[in-house]
Design an enzyme around this catalytic site. Sequence first.
Site, short mmCIF file in Angstrom:
data_model
loop_
_atom_site.label_atom_id
_atom_site.label_comp_id
_atom_site.label_asym_id
_atom_site.label_seq_id
_atom_site.Cartn_x
_atom_site.Cartn_y
_atom_site.Cartn_z
CG ASP A 294 -87.13 -60.68 -8.46
OD1 ASP A 294 -86.97 -60.33 -7.27
OD2 ASP A 294 -86.20 -61.08 -9.18
NE ARG A 296 -84.37 -61.20 -6.36
CZ ARG A 296 -83.65 -62.09 -7.02
NH1 ARG A 296 -82.54 -62.57 -6.48
NH2 ARG A 296 -84.01 -62.50 -8.22
N1 LIG Z 1 -90.45 -66.55 -3.96
C1 LIG Z 1 -89.62 -67.54 -4.22
N2 LIG Z 1 -88.31 -67.35 -4.02
C2 LIG Z 1 -87.47 -68.34 -4.31
C3 LIG Z 1 -87.92 -69.59 -4.79
N3 LIG Z 1 -86.84 -70.38 -4.97
C4 LIG Z 1 -85.76 -69.65 -4.62
N4 LIG Z 1 -86.13 -68.43 -4.22
C5 LIG Z 1 -85.32 -67.28 -3.83
O1 LIG Z 1 -84.79 -66.75 -5.03
C6 LIG Z 1 -83.61 -66.06 -4.74
C7 LIG Z 1 -82.54 -66.55 -5.73
O2 LIG Z 1 -81.61 -65.60 -5.78
P1 LIG Z 1 -80.41 -65.47 -6.78
O3 LIG Z 1 -79.86 -66.83 -7.07
O4 LIG Z 1 -79.54 -64.44 -6.20
O5 LIG Z 1 -81.03 -64.79 -8.05
P2 LIG Z 1 -81.46 -65.18 -9.47
O6 LIG Z 1 -82.51 -64.21 -9.86
O7 LIG Z 1 -81.81 -66.64 -9.53
O8 LIG Z 1 -80.22 -64.88 -10.40
P3 LIG Z 1 -78.81 -65.61 -10.57
O9 LIG Z 1 -78.72 -66.69 -9.54
O10 LIG Z 1 -77.85 -64.50 -10.34
O11 LIG Z 1 -78.76 -66.11 -11.95
C8 LIG Z 1 -83.29 -66.33 -3.29
O12 LIG Z 1 -83.69 -65.21 -2.51
C9 LIG Z 1 -84.16 -67.54 -2.95
O13 LIG Z 1 -84.56 -67.56 -1.59
C10 LIG Z 1 -89.31 -69.77 -4.99
O14 LIG Z 1 -89.79 -70.79 -5.45
N5 LIG Z 1 -90.11 -68.71 -4.69
#
Ligand SMILES: Nc1nc2c(ncn2[C@@H]2O[C@H](COP(=O)(O)OP(=O)(O)OP(=O)(O)O)[C@@H](O)[C@H]2O)c(=O)[nH]1
EC number: 3.5.4.25
Length: 362
Positions: A294, A296
């Site tokens: 992550d 971010r």
């Molecule tokens: N690097 C990567 N990013 C992903 C993948 N799948 C989804 N994402 C990214 O993951 C992020 C998900 O963000 P959120 O839903 O805000 O965060 P979270 O950490 O899952 O937390 P909550 O949803 O708040 O429970 C987005 O920026 C998506 O683009 C993946 O397989 N790899």
Amino acid sequence: MGLAPDIVETLARARADLRMGVPIVLTGETSVIAVAVETLSTDRLAALRALGRDIVLVLTGWRAQTLKARAYDGDVARITVPDEVALGWLQALADPADDLSTPMKGPLTSVRGGNADPHRVAVHLCKSARLLPAAVCTEVANGLAFAAETGLTAVPLALAAPLLGAQSPLHSVVSARLPMDVSEAGRLHVFRPEDGGEEHYAIEIGRPDRSAPVLARLHSACFTGDLMGSLKCDCGPQLRAALAQMGAEGAGVLLYLNQEGRGIGLANKMRAYSLQDQGFDTVEANHRLGFEDDERDFRLGSDILKSLGFGAVRLLTNNPAKVAMMEASGIAVPERVALKVGENRFNRDYLATKAAKSGHLL
Ligand SMILES: Nc1nc2c(ncn2[C@@H]2O[C@H](COP(=O)(O)OP(=O)(O)OP(=O)(O)O)[C@@H](O)[C@H]2O)c(=O)[nH]1
Ligand SMILES: [Zn+2]
């Protein structure tokens, strides 16, 4: 301030240069010319070689681990680039796309000793330019003079290093009424960082009371899930459920943070998807690409909340790291509100990996 760019502006230029395949010069005690592998051309590689100095490929510790190369510098590794190798050799080391079909990429020799700080900055800039985290570097005797002669952007390392992990100040640009299907009392605020990076948005629903915890969501952009209805993640349903709950309660704030792919950008996320099709999970895929799982920084979320006048949130999330980062950056989280929606047969393993490896709550 004079007319010349300051260090923040110089770094923004450097990122733009790297995205175009133009080298930059990192100047300091040791000065280094750096160019991103992803955008490097054959001609520029030949021009770098013509300088007659040793060339190294700089990778992150994660990528080095996948390639079984030694990372003497810890978080980065400097790999010796033999004279005879072509651009494809560098690309194959930087990009894991064909790791499985061509597993033997070595033996690789890592440089030990010397000053790796400029190389570390180069890889950091590739990441923040949303490129593969891999740079080709070569030392240069007088970096400033070289940059002046060639017209390349010179980045003074002493000024740049302290800024690399810093959160750029954000400024409110504009806000306007936005009636939405979940609530006619919507308002969209646009925030712009000083460092030339992506804008972020806040959607305010109703007129939330600033003296009480507000129902809030920090939503990271997901083009595939939010807009395309991708079944590989739960982002689209989470976005819509969060807005619907705010609409139903009559108040809330949703931050739409442009941190696509957990901060690695859409191109790298699609590279990660391709690795997932080869059998790696979401965390392994990021690591094989050379990223942290992550990337971010949620401090930008707390900065936006504070500038809108909020000090406490009921946070809609399943991610305890978001709660911890909010609290660490001065936003109280008296309540976490679970957001469990959108599970399907395509994202079941992805959600299970997030629970097992990233601490997400089921
Ligand atoms: N690097 C990567 N990013 C992903 C993948 N799948 C989804 N994402 C990214 O993951 C992020 C998900 O963000 P959120 O839903 O805000 O965060 P979270 O950490 O899952 O937390 P909550 O949803 O708040 O429970 C987005 O920026 C998506 O683009 C993946 O397989 N790899
Ligand atoms: Zn998603």
